[in-house]
Structures are given as C-alpha cells and as structure tokens.
Design a protein around this motif. Sequence first.
Motif, PDB file in Angstrom:
ATOM      1  N   ILE A 418       0.880  -1.232  -0.039  1.00 57.83           N
ATOM      2  CA  ILE A 418      -0.002  -0.174  -0.020  1.00 57.83           C
ATOM      3  C   ILE A 418       0.844   1.295  -0.187  1.00 57.83           C
ATOM      4  O   ILE A 418       1.848   1.296   0.813  1.00 57.83           O
ATOM      5  N   VAL A 419       0.762   2.083  -0.735  1.00 58.41           N
ATOM      6  CA  VAL A 419       1.623   3.326  -0.796  1.00 58.41           C
ATOM      7  C   VAL A 419       0.898   4.276   0.150  1.00 58.41           C
ATOM      8  O   VAL A 419      -0.134   5.030   0.047  1.00 58.41           O
ATOM      9  N   ARG A 420       2.023   4.633   1.028  1.00 60.10           N
ATOM     10  CA  ARG A 420       1.440   5.400   2.304  1.00 60.10           C
ATOM     11  C   ARG A 420       1.885   6.859   2.114  1.00 60.10           C
ATOM     12  O   ARG A 420       1.519   7.732   2.918  1.00 60.10           O
ATOM     13  N   ARG A 421       3.099   7.041   1.161  1.00 61.20           N
ATOM     14  CA  ARG A 421       3.483   8.233   1.213  1.00 61.20           C
ATOM     15  C   ARG A 421       3.416   8.970  -0.115  1.00 61.20           C
ATOM     16  O   ARG A 421       2.823   8.203  -1.018  1.00 61.20           O
ATOM     17  N   ALA A 422       3.595  10.242  -0.416  1.00 58.59           N
ATOM     18  CA  ALA A 422       3.277  10.674  -1.621  1.00 58.59           C
ATOM     19  C   ALA A 422       4.506  10.450  -2.549  1.00 58.59           C
ATOM     20  O   ALA A 422       5.410  11.324  -2.660  1.00 58.59           O
ATOM     21  N   LEU A 423       4.318   9.613  -3.272  1.00 59.16           N
ATOM     22  CA  LEU A 423       5.317   8.907  -4.174  1.00 59.16           C
ATOM     23  C   LEU A 423       5.681   9.941  -5.449  1.00 59.16           C
ATOM     24  O   LEU A 423       4.338  10.595  -5.880  1.00 59.16           O
ATOM     25  N   TYR A 424       6.608  10.121  -5.954  1.00 58.07           N
ATOM     26  CA  TYR A 424       6.968  10.834  -6.951  1.00 58.07           C
ATOM     27  C   TYR A 424       6.094  10.394  -8.238  1.00 58.07           C
ATOM     28  O   TYR A 424       6.015   9.143  -8.515  1.00 58.07           O
ATOM     29  N   GLY A 425       5.513  11.389  -8.855  1.00 54.35           N
ATOM     30  CA  GLY A 425       4.701  10.983 -10.031  1.00 54.35           C
ATOM     31  C   GLY A 425       3.271  10.862  -9.842  1.00 54.35           C
ATOM     32  O   GLY A 425       2.423  10.870 -10.775  1.00 54.35           O
ATOM     33  N   LEU A 426       2.846  10.715  -8.534  1.00 53.36           N
ATOM     34  CA  LEU A 426       1.172  10.684  -8.273  1.00 53.36           C
ATOM     35  C   LEU A 426       0.766  12.099  -8.568  1.00 53.36           C
ATOM     36  O   LEU A 426       1.702  12.957  -8.166  1.00 53.36           O
ATOM     37  N   LYS A 427      -0.537  12.430  -8.994  1.00 50.17           N
ATOM     38  CA  LYS A 427      -0.811  13.747  -9.244  1.00 50.17           C
ATOM     39  C   LYS A 427      -1.229  14.484  -7.910  1.00 50.17           C
ATOM     40  O   LYS A 427      -1.231  15.648  -8.103  1.00 50.17           O
ATOM     41  N   SER A 428      -1.413  14.002  -6.976  1.00 55.27           N
ATOM     42  CA  SER A 428      -1.726  14.554  -5.792  1.00 55.27           C
ATOM     43  C   SER A 428      -0.496  14.636  -4.936  1.00 55.27           C
ATOM     44  O   SER A 428      -0.635  15.115  -3.616  1.00 55.27           O
ATOM     45  N   SER A 429       0.629  14.152  -5.235  1.00 56.51           N
ATOM     46  CA  SER A 429       1.848  14.395  -4.459  1.00 56.51           C
ATOM     47  C   SER A 429       2.499  15.814  -4.118  1.00 56.51           C
ATOM     48  O   SER A 429       2.881  15.850  -3.038  1.00 56.51           O
TER      49      SER A 429
END
Length: 663
Positions: A418-429
């Motif tokens: 599960i992605v818990r942190r604002a990973l680079y590339g996500l539109k909401s990061s």
Amino acid sequence: MQTQEVQAQMDTWRKGTSKFLDAKSSHIDWAKDEIPQRTLFDFESEDEEFMRNFGMVINPETLEDTGLQGTDRPPDDINAQNYVNMEVGLKRGSDGQLQKATVKRRIVDDEGRPVGTASSNPLLDTRQYEVEYEDKSTEALAANILAENLLAQVDEHGHRHRMMEEIMDHRKNDKAIPKEDGYVTLPSGTTRQRRTTAGWELYVVWRDGSSNWIPLKDMKESFPIEVADYVKSRGIEEEPAFAWWTPHVQRKRDHFINKVKSKYWERTHKYGIRVPKSIEEAIKIDRENGNTLWQDAIKLEMTNNRVAFEEFGGDTSKLVGYKRITAHMVFDVKLGENFRRKARYVADGHKTEAPAALTYSTVVARDSVRILLMVAALNGLDVQCADIQNAFLTAPNLGKCYMIAGPEFGEEQGKVFIVRRALYGLKSSSAAFRSHLSQALIDLGFYSSYADPDVYMRVAVKPDGEEYYEYLLVYVDDILCISMDAKDVMEQISYKFKFKKDKIETPENYLGAAIRKRSIDDSEMWTMSSYDYVKAAVKNVKDKVDKDPRWNLPKRAVTPMTTEYEPELDGSPELNEEDRTYFQELIGVLRWATELGRVDIFLEVSLLSQYQAAPRDGHMEQLLRIFAYLDQHPKLSCEFVSSKDGREGRPEVMVVGWWLTVW
C-alpha cells in the motif's frame, strides 16, 4: 657532514629568495585615490562569473570540493568503474579524424598500484585508463583528457552528437504498418494517411567508424533529406512509414537544407555512458560492463523510497476503494558527481485520474522575494536557505492506491504494498507535500501571510528587546529563511525534515536570479542579479541569428530600443508563422528578465508585447536590439538597501548599472 652542508646551502637559498618574495621586505609608495576606480580589483563589485573563476583558483572551499586540499582527496580505488565502458570520440592520425573509442580498464604500474590521482572534479582527474578503438588498437589516456573530449561532443543535457557517413540498410518489425493499412477513415468519411514511423529502423555508419541501428523517428528528425534519398533509392517510398512525409521533403529540399540540423543527438547515451530504459536493461548493462553501478543506484533509490510502502499480506480483493498503480525507474548520469549513475523511482501518474481537490503546490511569488530581501536589508537580518531531501516522501499519500512490487524491490518482488507516502509521479503528491510542510511550519509557530500563502512569518525578539518578524519563503522544497538567527530557525525545521547533504547555507541563486550579500560604505545589503540568465539568453539568440541571414544583432546598442522608433506606426511586412512564434518566445524570455531585476528594459518589453498577435519585421528588429543591449550591458543588479538620506529612514531599491545607459 654532507647533510649539514646541504642544509646550510638550502638555508642560504631561502634567505636570498625571501628577500625578493616577501612582501614585508618591499616598500610600495602609491596613492590609491589617484588610481582610476575602473582599474582597481574589488571583491565586492566584480561580476559573479569572474568571482567563480577566481574562487576556483584560490578558494580553500573550492579546493576541498575538488579533492585537492590536504588529505581530502576522494578514495583512489583501483576498482573505480565510473569511466569503464564509456564511449567517446577521439582524434587520431595526422588528419585528426574522429574515431570512436571505448574505455576498457584502469591502468596500474608494475607493482599493481593505480596510475594517476583521483578527483571529484572530472577535469582534475589524472587517473590513467586504457581505451580501445574500433580497430582493436589501444592507448593510455588520463581521465581529464577523456572528460575534456567528451564534454566537447555533448549538448547541455549530456547527449552526444554524431555525424553520419551513410545509411546502409533498413529493417522493420511487427509494429510496422502494412501498406493496406496505410490510410485511416475519419468520422466525417474522409481518408488520410497514417502518420507513424513505428516499427522501422535504419542501419547507420557514422564518421567515427562506428555503426548501429537507429529508430526511423530519430533519423527523420536529424537527417530527413538523407533518409528521403535512401528511401527513394531502395524503392520503399510507398511504405506507410515514409509515404506521408518523404514526398514533402523532396519538394522542399532546398528549404530543408537550410533549416535541418546536420547532426544526430544520441539519446541512448549520456556523457558517453549508455543509459538504460528499464531495470532489466540496467542489469544487462552492468553484466556487460562487469560492475554494479546501475544496480547500486537502484538499490540506493529504493532504500530511500522504502518508507513510502506498507506491506499488505491479505487478498487484494479486500482493498476496497484502492486503485492499483504501476511505477518505473528513470535513469540519469550526474556530470557534477564524477559521472555517478542515478535512478529515480516514479509512479505512473499519467495512468491515474486526477483527484477533484487541488493537485499542485503553490510557490512563493517573486515580488515577495524582493520585498523580503528589502526587509532583511532594512532590519539587518540574516538570510539562509536549504533544500528538503526526498521532499514528497515525507508527506502522507492523499489517495488510496497499492502496487505489486517489481524487480526493483529485490527480495520483496511480488509482494503487495500500500502506498502510504506521496510517491513521485502521483498527481496529488505535490499538494500533499505542500499541506504537510505547511502544517509543520504552523507547529513551529509560523503562520501563512494573507498576501502570499507561501510566505510564513512569526514574531521574534532581537537581542536588544525589539520585536520583529521572522520569515520563511517556500518554493516547493526550497526554503529561504530571513531572521536575526536564520541558521537556528533552519535547524528547528531540520528536526522535522532532512536537508540535502545536511546543508544550511547563504543563498547564491534563487528563482533564477543570483543573490549576493555585499558590503558597501560599511553597510551590508542584498543584491539580485540576472547576469547568468541574461548571458544564457543572449547566447541562445546569437546562435539562432547566426543561422538566419535575415536577422542580426546590432553591434552597438546604447539604448534598448531606437529612441525615435514608434512601434504603433511600424508598416513593415508581418512575420510569417515560424518567426511569429519565435517573437513570442523572445518576449517571454525578456519578461522573465524583467522579473529578475532588469527594470531598464521593462518599458520596451511592455511596448513590444502588445504586438505578439501580429508582429512585424520592424518589431522583431527592435526586439533583437534589446538582446544586443543586454549583451553589451549584462551586469545590472538590484541592491536592497536602507537609505540613509531617505524620508523617515524608509528603504529604497538602488539599481546598480544605470551609468551604462542613457536613462
């Protein structure tokens, strides 16, 4: 006894030389006030480029960074692989013909010791390497020679340019469009040719003696005429990959000869080093090179990113409301770090839907930067800055998503995370990090300004008991602090966020402008200069104009615009579509220069900006004159000072360099 005699001779020699070299033994009588000011060397008034070059010679910190001071050299490891398998063109023979060479191994002496001295600065690296040419002959060359040749053959992004000898062959795969599918029918019922080059490659022989298969899309951009001639000679011009564009090239042959670039910028390599497109290719390259440089870069990146993932041991069907995402690696070569391999793990955000809420991070306004530098000068405040390391990964992920671990996760491949942190590339990061940082600053007692939400302030007290405001200016992950003790404030922030290389330092560049603290007439002030930006902009324009005989930059431009010129009365012919686009680009460049402090061209840029929809030849001539003016007067800067003679001690902005103009 012989040793004592030699020692006595050395002492005599030292005394003799010191008599002439010791400054204290000489007497210089001159009147400083009688020397013209323009001939005096002044650390405070010299331009940034000169000081950088000067500092490279005598600045102890620069010597330390380049590995030349004391024992702070980088480790001279015989197994250092940074240059191994690097490809570079080298001149050979009496005619100086460029030939392709590949770095094979580090050279050692008879006792197995590596030859040469390592340095973190490529141009000061004297390590010896064996290079092999296409004819299998070898030669020993120093790393700095390799770096010098390589830098002369790449663009600003590190991509190598190659000169073509001839096209030898072609091939296609199952992605190529067959002839019967060469046309597509539109909803309106009309048909048109498919515009694609997919599936085709050309076998190219280069002037350095090397040869390889190049995708048609790249050859079309770099050598359209040569490709069109080859296609016609081979009788394949009716293939869909060629039919839609080669006839046009043949008709407009003379026009293309003047416009096309005569070299191919190789995208598969950077600084002569092959850059992988996937993890599998990275592993393959390492195996071929006999090292693990790319794999080490992947491991380092995933170690930093591991905090963003939480393992999920259940069935993915239970992840209701979660969306599965994918990610990929982006690879790069860092010139400033001795050709270090770098990997960046990025989520495939383009495959996800944009959230309804805010998706971007606001940034501090340039006006705020100038105003607060003025505040710093007025109140005698210090200015410090720092960059937050892996900024987005410090913030929680605003969306619900999970992923299946790929080979980059090593032994954890195949697991569900599960992605818990604002990973680079996500539109909401970006928005997630901005919100996270804002809350952290609020917890430290700062609050956001109403005028600029990316300026944070809090009340503080000077040592003499006077109250004042401390300020933080935020530009995504760059933080600029203005305070009596700015370093202490930044250290408070460092408890919540790790700074890159743990550095808190006085800013040198911010938002494209060079920032310096200067001392003039016993008073300290902050200055903002656009010198580097202007220099680069003028160079780009010169390169463009040199290729177009219709335009030129005036050799003398005392003012930004001809004094009697009235743009609204210009009756010259209108620019064509291509020149109109370029005119608009140049206006954008100059508008940014005015934002960085070039207020001396503000009026002229504003006047010419009115004609972007339909500019004329005369407007373009005046626009190029502005660049000629900037070329001849590049060193204008803004000083943010507190006026001693000003009304009620109010601050003022002094623009240094007006003596160069007629205004």
